[in-house]
Design a protein around this motif. Structure first.
Motif, PDB file in Angstrom:
ATOM      1  N   CYS A  75      11.269  58.905  23.080  1.00 23.85           N
ATOM      2  CA  CYS A  75      12.350  59.557  22.658  1.00 23.85           C
ATOM      3  C   CYS A  75      12.407  60.096  21.369  1.00 23.85           C
ATOM      4  N   LYS A  76      11.294  60.029  20.643  1.00 22.45           N
ATOM      5  CA  LYS A  76      11.222  60.668  19.262  1.00 22.45           C
ATOM      6  C   LYS A  76      11.553  62.219  19.227  1.00 22.45           C
ATOM      7  N   GLY A  77      12.572  62.480  18.423  1.00 23.17           N
ATOM      8  CA  GLY A  77      12.981  63.929  18.604  1.00 23.17           C
ATOM      9  C   GLY A  77      14.160  64.357  19.304  1.00 23.17           C
ATOM     10  N   PHE A  78      14.577  63.178  20.090  1.00 24.43           N
ATOM     11  CA  PHE A  78      15.902  63.101  21.097  1.00 24.43           C
ATOM     12  C   PHE A  78      16.794  62.241  20.373  1.00 24.43           C
ATOM     13  N   HIS A  79      16.305  60.965  20.204  1.00 22.19           N
ATOM     14  CA  HIS A  79      17.112  59.758  20.029  1.00 22.19           C
ATOM     15  C   HIS A  79      16.171  58.839  18.966  1.00 22.19           C
ATOM     16  N   GLU A  80      17.298  57.844  18.384  1.00 24.03           N
ATOM     17  CA  GLU A  80      16.813  56.786  17.306  1.00 24.03           C
ATOM     18  C   GLU A  80      15.659  55.951  18.028  1.00 24.03           C
ATOM     19  N   GLU A  81      16.056  55.288  19.339  1.00 28.39           N
ATOM     20  CA  GLU A  81      15.305  54.497  20.054  1.00 28.39           C
ATOM     21  C   GLU A  81      15.156  54.809  21.301  1.00 28.39           C
ATOM     22  N   PRO A  82      14.070  54.487  22.267  1.00 28.05           N
ATOM     23  CA  PRO A  82      13.791  54.500  23.479  1.00 28.05           C
ATOM     24  C   PRO A  82      14.940  54.266  24.118  1.00 28.05           C
ATOM     25  N   GLN A  83      15.417  55.469  24.891  1.00 26.67           N
ATOM     26  CA  GLN A  83      16.599  55.393  25.702  1.00 26.67           C
ATOM     27  C   GLN A  83      16.537  54.060  26.960  1.00 26.67           C
ATOM     28  N   CYS A  84      15.312  54.255  27.678  1.00 24.97           N
ATOM     29  CA  CYS A  84      14.938  53.356  28.665  1.00 24.97           C
ATOM     30  C   CYS A  84      15.186  51.762  28.258  1.00 24.97           C
ATOM     31  N   ALA A  85      14.701  51.496  27.100  1.00 23.12           N
ATOM     32  CA  ALA A  85      14.800  50.240  26.634  1.00 23.12           C
ATOM     33  C   ALA A  85      16.340  49.944  26.409  1.00 23.12           C
ATOM     34  N   SER A  86      16.998  50.949  25.811  1.00 24.16           N
ATOM     35  CA  SER A  86      18.449  50.502  25.303  1.00 24.16           C
ATOM     36  C   SER A  86      19.327  50.292  26.662  1.00 24.16           C
ATOM     37  N   VAL A  87      18.781  51.027  27.877  1.00 24.10           N
ATOM     38  CA  VAL A  87      19.737  50.709  29.175  1.00 24.10           C
ATOM     39  C   VAL A  87      19.363  49.746  30.060  1.00 24.10           C
ATOM     40  N   CYS A  88      18.162  48.899  29.620  1.00 26.88           N
ATOM     41  CA  CYS A  88      17.569  48.286  30.724  1.00 26.88           C
ATOM     42  C   CYS A  88      18.498  46.980  30.767  1.00 26.88           C
ATOM     43  N   PRO A  89      18.895  46.553  31.852  1.00 24.23           N
ATOM     44  CA  PRO A  89      19.488  45.100  32.082  1.00 24.23           C
ATOM     45  C   PRO A  89      18.878  44.066  31.856  1.00 24.23           C
ATOM     46  N   VAL A  90      17.279  43.994  32.125  1.00 23.97           N
ATOM     47  CA  VAL A  90      16.804  42.898  32.181  1.00 23.97           C
ATOM     48  C   VAL A  90      15.418  43.035  31.127  1.00 23.97           C
ATOM     49  N   ASP A  91      15.678  44.137  30.331  1.00 24.65           N
ATOM     50  CA  ASP A  91      14.614  44.142  29.026  1.00 24.65           C
ATOM     51  C   ASP A  91      13.286  44.278  29.217  1.00 24.65           C
ATOM     52  N   CYS A  92      12.914  45.142  30.413  1.00 21.96           N
ATOM     53  CA  CYS A  92      11.592  45.066  30.840  1.00 21.96           C
ATOM     54  C   CYS A  92      11.080  46.383  30.282  1.00 21.96           C
ATOM     55  N   CYS A  93      11.656  47.415  29.410  1.00 24.57           N
ATOM     56  CA  CYS A  93      10.934  48.472  29.058  1.00 24.57           C
ATOM     57  C   CYS A  93      10.676  47.974  27.490  1.00 24.57           C
ATOM     58  N   VAL A  94       9.150  47.824  27.376  1.00 20.77           N
ATOM     59  CA  VAL A  94       8.764  47.352  26.135  1.00 20.77           C
ATOM     60  C   VAL A  94       7.528  48.270  25.551  1.00 20.77           C
ATOM     61  N   PRO A  95       7.108  48.122  24.350  1.00 17.09           N
ATOM     62  CA  PRO A  95       6.131  48.990  23.881  1.00 17.09           C
ATOM     63  C   PRO A  95       4.812  48.684  24.597  1.00 17.09           C
ATOM     64  N   ASP A  96       4.152  49.693  24.789  1.00 22.56           N
ATOM     65  CA  ASP A  96       2.707  49.706  25.687  1.00 22.56           C
ATOM     66  C   ASP A  96       1.554  49.396  24.534  1.00 22.56           C
ATOM     67  N   GLU A  97       1.091  48.387  24.387  1.00 20.74           N
ATOM     68  CA  GLU A  97       0.156  48.174  23.364  1.00 20.74           C
ATOM     69  C   GLU A  97      -1.422  49.010  23.717  1.00 20.74           C
ATOM     70  N   ASP A  98      -1.365  49.356  25.124  1.00 27.41           N
ATOM     71  CA  ASP A  98      -2.658  50.225  25.480  1.00 27.41           C
ATOM     72  C   ASP A  98      -2.478  51.705  25.100  1.00 27.41           C
ATOM     73  N   HIS A  99      -1.353  51.953  24.758  1.00 29.51           N
ATOM     74  CA  HIS A  99      -0.931  53.195  24.408  1.00 29.51           C
ATOM     75  C   HIS A  99      -0.214  53.611  22.957  1.00 29.51           C
ATOM     76  N   VAL A 100      -0.749  53.198  21.869  1.00 26.75           N
ATOM     77  CA  VAL A 100      -0.318  53.215  20.601  1.00 26.75           C
ATOM     78  C   VAL A 100      -0.623  54.880  20.054  1.00 26.75           C
ATOM     79  N   GLU A 101       0.421  55.351  19.355  1.00 28.57           N
ATOM     80  CA  GLU A 101       0.607  56.755  18.805  1.00 28.57           C
ATOM     81  C   GLU A 101       1.552  56.604  17.798  1.00 28.57           C
ATOM     82  N   SER A 102       1.056  57.341  16.827  1.00 27.93           N
ATOM     83  CA  SER A 102       1.801  57.546  15.380  1.00 27.93           C
ATOM     84  C   SER A 102       3.104  58.603  15.805  1.00 27.93           C
ATOM     85  N   GLU A 103       3.992  58.362  15.101  1.00 32.59           N
ATOM     86  CA  GLU A 103       5.182  59.182  15.154  1.00 32.59           C
ATOM     87  C   GLU A 103       5.069  60.705  15.278  1.00 32.59           C
TER      88      GLU A 103
END
Length: 116
Positions: A75-103
């Protein structure tokens, strides 16, 4: 880095409408780079490969919602944090260690997806 949806997903669908890049798909749903982006036809991917943006790709998961890492910008350029993670009721939207990218890379990907 991209966000990933873990197998703890309850398929509630809260995340799908929050994604500004249309990077989240239902289980067993095919996806395309062109889905709700500015991309169409033959495109050069950020990694330099060529692809047909309209071509349907195989689903990444057939059991739970999934995020296409090539379309996720955290959500860079749109929101301060990933929106999927902020609305997920079971906290299953997490950083993907296999796809690390800079801002910077994430913002470039956002511009590529939305032809800015």
């Amino acid at each position: 880095m991209a966000i990933i949806i873990t197998d703890e997903c309850i398929n509630c669908d809260a995340c799908i409408v929050e994604c500004p890049n249309n990077a989240i798909y239902e289980p067993d749903q095919e996806w395309a780079y062109a889905d709700e982006t500015a991309l169409s036809g033959s495109v050069t991917l950020p990694n330099g490969d060529e692809a047909d943006a309209d071509e349907m790709n195989d689903p990444i998961s057939d059991e739970f919602y999934y995020i296409v890492p090539e379309k996720c910008t955290e959500c860079k350029g749109f929101h301060e944090e990933p929106q999927c993670a902020s609305v997920c009721p079971v906290d299953c939207c997490v950083p993907d260690e296999d796809h690390v990218e800079s801002e910077e890379t994430l913002l470039e990907k956002k511009a590529w997806l939305h032809a800015e």
